[in-house]
Design an enzyme around this catalytic site. Structure first.
Site, PDB file in Angstrom:
ATOM      1  N   ARG A 239       0.863  -1.182   0.000  1.00  0.00           N
ATOM      2  CA  ARG A 239       0.000   0.000   0.000  1.00  0.00           C
ATOM      3  C   ARG A 239       0.901   1.235   0.000  1.00  0.00           C
ATOM      4  NH1 ARG A 239      -3.365  -2.990  -1.331  1.00  0.00           N
ATOM      5  NH2 ARG A 239      -5.415  -3.404  -0.433  1.00  0.00           N
ATOM      6  N   GLU A 268      -4.365   7.320  -4.916  1.00  0.00           N
ATOM      7  CA  GLU A 268      -4.566   6.605  -6.191  1.00  0.00           C
ATOM      8  C   GLU A 268      -5.874   7.044  -6.810  1.00  0.00           C
ATOM      9  OE1 GLU A 268      -4.156   2.412  -5.464  1.00  0.00           O
ATOM     10  OE2 GLU A 268      -2.064   2.611  -4.881  1.00  0.00           O
ATOM     11  N   HIS A 287      -1.344   0.003  -9.620  1.00  0.00           N
ATOM     12  CA  HIS A 287      -1.921  -0.944  -8.649  1.00  0.00           C
ATOM     13  C   HIS A 287      -2.532  -2.166  -9.367  1.00  0.00           C
ATOM     14  CE1 HIS A 287      -3.692  -1.136  -4.322  1.00  0.00           C
ATOM     15  NE2 HIS A 287      -3.429  -2.343  -4.784  1.00  0.00           N
TER      16      HIS A 287
HETATM   17  O1  GLV Z   1      -3.966  -4.502  -3.451  1.00  0.00           O
HETATM   18  C1  GLV Z   1      -4.694  -5.407  -3.670  1.00  0.00           C
HETATM   19  C2  GLV Z   1      -5.207  -6.263  -2.659  1.00  0.00           C
HETATM   20  O2  GLV Z   1      -5.087  -5.961  -1.466  1.00  0.00           O
HETATM   21  O3  GLV Z   1      -5.769  -7.305  -3.016  1.00  0.00           O
END
Ligand code: GLV
Length: 327
Positions: A239, A268, A287
């Site tokens: 993250r 984001e 991401h």
């Molecule tokens: O970032 C993606 C997730 O946590 O699955």
């Protein structure tokens, strides 16, 4: 019998969702690429028995406490820092996530990001597309070796272990830092447990895979980047908020570290004006850690299966609590 009302905060493929309509009265936010607006989310949560949410939704105290019929939130991600799990527990609302099904896919992306960063793959591709390849030269786009180097994995959960497996295959020395020791990982991958500071000082690739919590927020700060070797790289597939991005930018432009590969950002989508995007040493991805069609379908189905189990009174497949290890 009336079916429980479930709101899904994003348009998902009919071929995934339709089979579940037998058990659930499903409404979806109609757009795939745009998150549901906050007001609509509040209203739908209030009239639903279950929610299937994405990491783009803030499932906070307001949502949870104002939704009197709500008894489950199925979050389509392994991370659930976007869900106020403590409040959900207090209000007796179940929460689920999507571990396991995305482990190998996310590890592939994480290791690929490490490789792309070390070997300047994105820059090299752009070099050709920009028509700059006029000749060969001995140090053209020369990167940094991966084999034989030391990887330092911060957060040795399922994905951390899957990255360690890849690193071992590449002949890397594996260090890790985690809340608890992982004797099996030490045995299987020859991984050595170190303090966070020692890992930062010794690793050639520092890879962040730790969940975002109050303790890990901004754990990669100025001090952390200053401890790293000048020729080391920082990779983040966890993250964005685990990183103080200003400190990372400073570390890169002042050559305290060699570069970074980032799949996640504090905000984001990241603004195109963000200084990190101006650094050639930074490889950025939007991401996409778990983003293969196969895995995203599995994540959707696991979330929907959790909802069905919940309303049929069966045990949840992947429940989370405020003390679950979620990586
Ligand atoms: O970032 C993606 C997730 O946590 O699955």
């Amino acid at each position: 019998m009336t079916k429980p009302k479930v709101f899904i905060t994003r348009r998902l493929p009919d071929e995934v969702v339709n089979p579940y309509r037998e058990h659930l009265d499903i409404e979806m936010w109609p757009r795939e690429e745009e998150p549901v607006g906050r007001q609509v989310f509040i209203e739908r949560a209030q009239s639903s028995h279950g929610l299937m949410t994405m990491l783009t939704e803030d499932v906070d105290e307001q949502i949870l406490s104002q939704s009197n019929n709500l008894s489950i939130v199925a979050n389509m991600a392994v991370g659930y820092d976007n869900v106020d799990v403590k409040t959900a527990e207090r209000l007796n609302i179940a929460v689920t996530n999507t571990p396991d099904v995305l482990t190998e896919t996310t590890a592939d992306l994480t290791f690929g990001l490490l490789m792309a960063t070390a070997r300047k793959m994105i820059e090299a591709s752009q070099y050709i597309k920009d028509n700059k390849w006029e000749n060969w030269s001995p140090l053209m786009l020369a990167g940094t070796d991966i084999h034989g180097k030391t990887i330092g994995i911060v957060g040795m959960g399922r994905i951390g272990e899957a990255v360690a497996k890849r690193a071992k295959g590449f002949g890397m020395n594996v260090l890790y830092y985690n809340r608890s020791r992982k004797p099996e990982a030490e045995e299987t991958f020859g991984a050595s447990y170190t303090d966070f500071e020692v890992l930062l000082e010794q690793a050639d690739y520092v890879v962040c895979l730790t969940p975002l919590t109050d303790e890990t927020k901004h754990m990669f700060n100025k001090d952390a980047f200053h401890r790293m070797k000048k020729d080391a790289f920082f990779i983040n597939a966890s993250r964005g908020a685990t990183v103080d991005e200003e400190a990372l930018y400073e570390a890169i432009i002042k050559k305290k570290i060699a570069g970074a590969g980032l799949d996640v950002f504090e905000q984001e989508p990241i603004s195109s004006e963000h200084p990190l995007l101006s650094c050639p040493e930074v490889v950025c991805l939007p991401h996409i850690g778990s983003s293969t069609k196969e895995t995203r379908y599995k994540m959707m189905r696991l979330s929907l299966d959790n909802l069905v189990h919940h309303f049929q009174g069966k045990p949840l497949i992947t429940p989370v609590t405020s003390s679950t290890d979620n990586s």
